[in-house]
Design a protein around this motif. Structure first.
Motif, PDB file in Angstrom:
ATOM      1  N   GLY A 369      -8.008  -7.287  -4.424  1.00 24.94           N
ATOM      2  CA  GLY A 369      -9.187  -8.091  -4.124  1.00 24.94           C
ATOM      3  C   GLY A 369      -9.366  -9.134  -5.207  1.00 24.94           C
ATOM      4  N   HIS A 370      -9.548 -10.356  -4.821  1.00 27.79           N
ATOM      5  CA  HIS A 370      -9.616 -11.430  -5.809  1.00 27.79           C
ATOM      6  C   HIS A 370     -10.888 -11.347  -6.643  1.00 27.79           C
ATOM      7  N   ALA A 371     -10.832 -11.924  -7.843  1.00 32.15           N
ATOM      8  CA  ALA A 371     -11.999 -11.946  -8.720  1.00 32.15           C
ATOM      9  C   ALA A 371     -13.037 -12.969  -8.260  1.00 32.15           C
ATOM     10  N   PHE A 372     -12.592 -14.014  -7.552  1.00 28.41           N
ATOM     11  CA  PHE A 372     -13.478 -15.121  -7.186  1.00 28.41           C
ATOM     12  C   PHE A 372     -13.679 -15.189  -5.676  1.00 28.41           C
ATOM     13  N   PRO A 373     -14.884 -14.922  -5.157  1.00 27.62           N
ATOM     14  CA  PRO A 373     -15.124 -15.097  -3.725  1.00 27.62           C
ATOM     15  C   PRO A 373     -14.867 -16.531  -3.280  1.00 27.62           C
ATOM     16  N   GLU A 374     -15.035 -17.464  -4.222  1.00 33.73           N
ATOM     17  CA  GLU A 374     -14.883 -18.891  -3.905  1.00 33.73           C
ATOM     18  C   GLU A 374     -13.473 -19.247  -3.445  1.00 33.73           C
ATOM     19  N   VAL A 375     -12.491 -18.353  -3.698  1.00 31.94           N
ATOM     20  CA  VAL A 375     -11.115 -18.671  -3.338  1.00 31.94           C
ATOM     21  C   VAL A 375     -10.936 -18.847  -1.833  1.00 31.94           C
ATOM     22  N   ASP A 376     -11.817 -18.256  -1.042  1.00 31.86           N
ATOM     23  CA  ASP A 376     -11.694 -18.370   0.407  1.00 31.86           C
ATOM     24  C   ASP A 376     -11.925 -19.802   0.891  1.00 31.86           C
ATOM     25  N   ARG A 377     -12.593 -20.614   0.067  1.00 30.63           N
ATOM     26  CA  ARG A 377     -12.809 -22.020   0.451  1.00 30.63           C
ATOM     27  C   ARG A 377     -11.499 -22.805   0.489  1.00 30.63           C
ATOM     28  N   LEU A 378     -10.479 -22.317  -0.180  1.00 29.49           N
ATOM     29  CA  LEU A 378      -9.212 -23.040  -0.273  1.00 29.49           C
ATOM     30  C   LEU A 378      -8.349 -22.865   0.964  1.00 29.49           C
ATOM     31  N   SER A 379      -8.622 -21.823   1.763  1.00 24.93           N
ATOM     32  CA  SER A 379      -7.858 -21.551   2.991  1.00 24.93           C
ATOM     33  C   SER A 379      -6.352 -21.468   2.705  1.00 24.93           C
ATOM     34  N   ILE A 380      -6.014 -20.668   1.700  1.00 29.36           N
ATOM     35  CA  ILE A 380      -4.615 -20.447   1.347  1.00 29.36           C
ATOM     36  C   ILE A 380      -4.276 -18.977   1.573  1.00 29.36           C
ATOM     37  N   ASP A 381      -3.090 -18.537   1.122  1.00 28.90           N
ATOM     38  CA  ASP A 381      -2.673 -17.155   1.358  1.00 28.90           C
ATOM     39  C   ASP A 381      -3.179 -16.196   0.293  1.00 28.90           C
ATOM     40  N   ILE A 382      -4.132 -16.619  -0.526  1.00 30.95           N
ATOM     41  CA  ILE A 382      -4.805 -15.763  -1.498  1.00 30.95           C
ATOM     42  C   ILE A 382      -6.246 -15.608  -1.044  1.00 30.95           C
ATOM     43  N   HIS A 383      -6.711 -14.356  -0.930  1.00 28.83           N
ATOM     44  CA  HIS A 383      -8.024 -14.099  -0.344  1.00 28.83           C
ATOM     45  C   HIS A 383      -8.882 -13.240  -1.267  1.00 28.83           C
ATOM     46  N   PHE A 384     -10.203 -13.384  -1.102  1.00 28.96           N
ATOM     47  CA  PHE A 384     -11.132 -12.546  -1.865  1.00 28.96           C
ATOM     48  C   PHE A 384     -11.003 -11.097  -1.425  1.00 28.96           C
ATOM     49  N   LYS A 385     -10.941 -10.878  -0.117  1.00 31.32           N
ATOM     50  CA  LYS A 385     -10.728  -9.534   0.421  1.00 31.32           C
ATOM     51  C   LYS A 385      -9.284  -9.420   0.879  1.00 31.32           C
ATOM     52  N   ASP A 386      -8.632  -8.345   0.490  1.00 30.42           N
ATOM     53  CA  ASP A 386      -7.229  -8.201   0.841  1.00 30.42           C
ATOM     54  C   ASP A 386      -6.890  -6.739   1.093  1.00 30.42           C
ATOM     55  N   ARG A 387      -5.715  -6.513   1.685  1.00 30.82           N
ATOM     56  CA  ARG A 387      -5.272  -5.158   1.997  1.00 30.82           C
ATOM     57  C   ARG A 387      -4.673  -4.489   0.771  1.00 30.82           C
ATOM     58  N   ALA A 388      -4.455  -3.202   0.912  1.00 29.95           N
ATOM     59  CA  ALA A 388      -3.806  -2.433  -0.141  1.00 29.95           C
ATOM     60  C   ALA A 388      -2.286  -2.536   0.003  1.00 29.95           C
ATOM     61  N   ILE A 389      -1.572  -1.977  -0.970  1.00 28.46           N
ATOM     62  CA  ILE A 389      -0.113  -1.948  -0.952  1.00 28.46           C
ATOM     63  C   ILE A 389       0.348  -0.513  -1.168  1.00 28.46           C
ATOM     64  N   LEU A 390       1.290  -0.055  -0.336  1.00 24.75           N
ATOM     65  CA  LEU A 390       1.873   1.271  -0.479  1.00 24.75           C
ATOM     66  C   LEU A 390       3.381   1.131  -0.606  1.00 24.75           C
ATOM     67  N   TYR A 391       3.915   1.647  -1.704  1.00 25.78           N
ATOM     68  CA  TYR A 391       5.353   1.652  -1.946  1.00 25.78           C
ATOM     69  C   TYR A 391       5.909   3.066  -1.779  1.00 25.78           C
ATOM     70  N   ARG A 392       6.964   3.188  -0.986  1.00 24.18           N
ATOM     71  CA  ARG A 392       7.674   4.452  -0.868  1.00 24.18           C
ATOM     72  C   ARG A 392       8.750   4.531  -1.947  1.00 24.18           C
ATOM     73  N   ASN A 393       8.805   5.657  -2.654  1.00 19.75           N
ATOM     74  CA  ASN A 393       9.847   5.903  -3.640  1.00 19.75           C
ATOM     75  C   ASN A 393      11.114   6.327  -2.897  1.00 19.75           C
ATOM     76  N   LEU A 394      12.197   5.573  -3.071  1.00 15.78           N
ATOM     77  CA  LEU A 394      13.442   5.843  -2.365  1.00 15.78           C
ATOM     78  C   LEU A 394      14.309   6.873  -3.072  1.00 15.78           C
ATOM     79  N   GLY A 395      13.888   7.311  -4.266  1.00 13.02           N
ATOM     80  CA  GLY A 395      14.612   8.358  -4.976  1.00 13.02           C
ATOM     81  C   GLY A 395      15.820   7.874  -5.748  1.00 13.02           C
ATOM     82  N   ASN A 396      16.020   6.568  -5.810  1.00 12.18           N
ATOM     83  CA  ASN A 396      17.160   6.003  -6.528  1.00 12.18           C
ATOM     84  C   ASN A 396      16.724   4.946  -7.546  1.00 12.18           C
ATOM     85  N   GLY A 397      15.456   5.041  -7.974  1.00 15.02           N
ATOM     86  CA  GLY A 397      14.919   4.056  -8.905  1.00 15.02           C
ATOM     87  C   GLY A 397      14.301   2.854  -8.232  1.00 15.02           C
ATOM     88  N   LYS A 398      14.318   2.837  -6.908  1.00  9.16           N
ATOM     89  CA  LYS A 398      13.777   1.706  -6.161  1.00  9.16           C
ATOM     90  C   LYS A 398      12.636   2.146  -5.244  1.00  9.16           C
TER      91      LYS A 398
END
Length: 539
Positions: A369-398
């Motif tokens: 979640g962005h620090a600045f709500p004002e970022v939404d005025r820019l209409s770019i791919d960075i948003h004030f509200k955003d989704r989470a990220i989930l990484y699966r561990n592949l067991g090989n360091g990746k």
């Protein structure tokens, strides 16, 4: 034959979780205020607050604490053991917990068998002593923790840095902030973002120093920040606090994620002092020598080599940072090698390693979640509200980013801050509790479950501190050994379950569990059946 090949491919596909946000049905419906929702005048409105999983009444089920910004009390919810939480804030004596709360950490500081709460504030911190699981009392002044000035306290953690059996307390400080003297949006060079006037800082605002309190063993603490060397660094904007024995010498160290300044790694010298060695050990900057906008931090042995590795969340236009411990507390930036260099449009906060599919390899989750709500005025791919990220561990360091197919709870957009991890219904799957700015919290739970087995260890110290903070566990199941450590604090200003969760993959039991207690005692358990919570007391 073609049908058989398709069936085999389907059978071999890895388990894909489906996380749903069940906060509303679980009773977590109150919105948590945190400054302006459309614009923020001061930096205090941006940093947000943490959350905690803790079992305050020792009934075996995790309860919930949610820290709040100005405009509402922090809230305590009781778990009824059937999937529902009831607000018991006033009943438990926390009704006066209003103000700009920041972080929360938990630990049994007086070794009475009940977990206590410490909450950091812009203003005055508060220590809430758990009186037998039926009431919390504010003992801040009596415990010697009253501060002599207004401070921007951020992350915190209980830790037994001298292994005397009593939980001490580390408190990070972000910066010196006074709304009367802080410039308004657009008033200087540090008050702009991509051409838009925004709240000022952290650059341009005064630094502050971190704090260490020694537990005297009689219910009081002594400020040993100067004597221990903790207060020596004075050019850092400190946020997330992470404890761990990173060099495996039997002494707990402290890592601090710092915003736009080098992060800190305090190495415990064993004589009551710490030396800051983040630069020497490779965790101050990224691999290019750049200071990142560090917010949250978490640790785990993600590659199974027996050493604690560190993950740090950062700002947009920056990579997340994964530091691989190559031994003895010396680290390499392995972000690119591990496949974590692609998500650069997010501002990351709470984070944690946890094994969502119980395959014995810890995965990684972080909220954004962005620090600045004002970022939404820019209409770019960075948003004030955003989704989470989930990484699966592949067991090989990746790791592999599985966010887009991991369920609607992951894809919900919020301006999230604190995140805590714990198995609130004791079914062997970890849930995620998230503090969202000016919204109700999220509680992410899987609606499907893997076929793998698990075990949950609840440790209790006797000679060591009662919460077993700093205890290290090596668990062997199915021929593989995993390593984990009990810690207070971590993530971003948050407290996860003090119990240790291990996925056992296809194994139905742990062949060997080796526990190194902070007191120096080593305990070995053999052939422990899985798929249950196992309580272990230090001999």
């Amino acid at each position: 034959m073609k049908w058989f090949a398709v069936a085999l491919l389907f059978w071999a596909a890895p388990y894909t979780p489906q996380f749903h946000n069940i906060a509303a049905s679980a009773g977590l419906t109150e919105s948590i205020p945190n400054g302006g929702a459309k614009t923020k005048q001061f930096i205090i409105e941006t940093t947000g607050s943490g959350v905690a999983f803790l079992d305050y009444d020792n009934d075996g089920f995790l309860d919930i604490f949610i820290a709040s910004g100005e405009g509402g009390p922090s809230r305590l919810y009781h778990n009824d053991g059937k999937g529902h939480f009831t607000d018991v804030t006033a009943k438990m004596g926390l009704g006066e917990s209003s103000g700009w709360a920041q972080g929360v950490c938990a630990g049994d500081y007086d070794n009475d068998g009940f977990t206590d709460l410490f909450v950091t504030y812009w203003g005055q911190n508060r220590l809430y002593r758990n009186a037998g699981g039926v009431h919390f009392e504010d003992v801040t002044e009596r415990a010697g923790l009253k501060q002599d000035r207004t401070r921007y306290n951020s992350g915190c953690a209980f830790l037994d840095y001298n292994n005397d059996g009593h939980a001490d307390l580390f408190v990070a400080n972000y910066l010196k902030f006074d709304p009367k003297t802080t410039p308004k949006p657009g008033e200087n060079a540090y008050c702009w973002y991509r051409g838009i006037p925004v709240n000022c800082g952290p650059r341009g605002l005064p630094f502050d120093r971190n704090i260490l309190y020694r537990n005297n063993g009689n219910g009081t603490f002594t400020d040993v920040s100067d004597a221990s060397g903790i207060s020596k660094p004075d050019q850092n904007y400190s946020l997330g606090v992470l404890t761990g024995d990173f060099n495996n010498d039997g002494l707990v160290d402290v890592y601090v994620a710092c915003d736009q300044t080098p992060s800190l790694l305090y190495i415990n010298q064993g004589d009551g002092t710490f030396v800051e060695e983040a630069l020497l050990r490779g965790v101050a900057f990224d691999e290019n020598g750049k200071a990142m906008s560090g917010m949250g931090a978490t640790a785990a042995d993600y590659n199974g080599d027996g050493w604690l590795d560190i993950f740090r969340s950062n700002f947009s236009d920056e990579r997340e940072t994964l530091y691989r411990n190559r031994g003895r507390g010396e680290f390499d930036d392995s972000t690119v090698a591990a496949g974590m260099s692609v998500n650069t449009r997010y501002v990351g906060w709470g984070c944690g390693f946890f094994d969502f599919d119980n395959d014995g390899w810890v995965d990684l989750f972080l909220v954004n979640g962005h620090a600045f709500p004002e970022v939404d005025r820019l209409s770019i791919d960075i948003h004030f509200k955003d989704r989470a990220i989930l990484y699966r561990n592949l067991g090989n360091g990746k790791f592999s980013d599985v966010s887009e197919r991991a369920g609607p709870g992951i894809l919900e957009r919020h301006s999230a801050r604190g995140a805590a991890f714990g198995d609130y219904d004791n079914d062997g799957l970890i849930e995620v509790l998230i503090n969202n700015q000016n919204e109700p919290p999220s509680l992410l739970k899987q609606s499907t479950r893997p076929s793998n087995h698990w075990i949950l260890l609840k440790l209790a110290g006797t000679r060591s501190n009662r919460s077993a903070l700093g205890a290290k566990v090596r668990l062997t199941a199915g021929g593989r050994t995993q390593f984990a450590e009990v810690r207070s604090g971590g993530s971003y200003l948050s407290q996860s379950d003090l119990r240790l969760h291990f996925g056992l993959a296809a194994a139905r039991s742990a062949e060997r569990i080796e526990i190194d207690w902070p007191s120096g005692t080593r305990q070995v358990l053999r052939n422990i059946a899985g798929d249950r919570v196992v309580a272990v007391e230090e001999p």
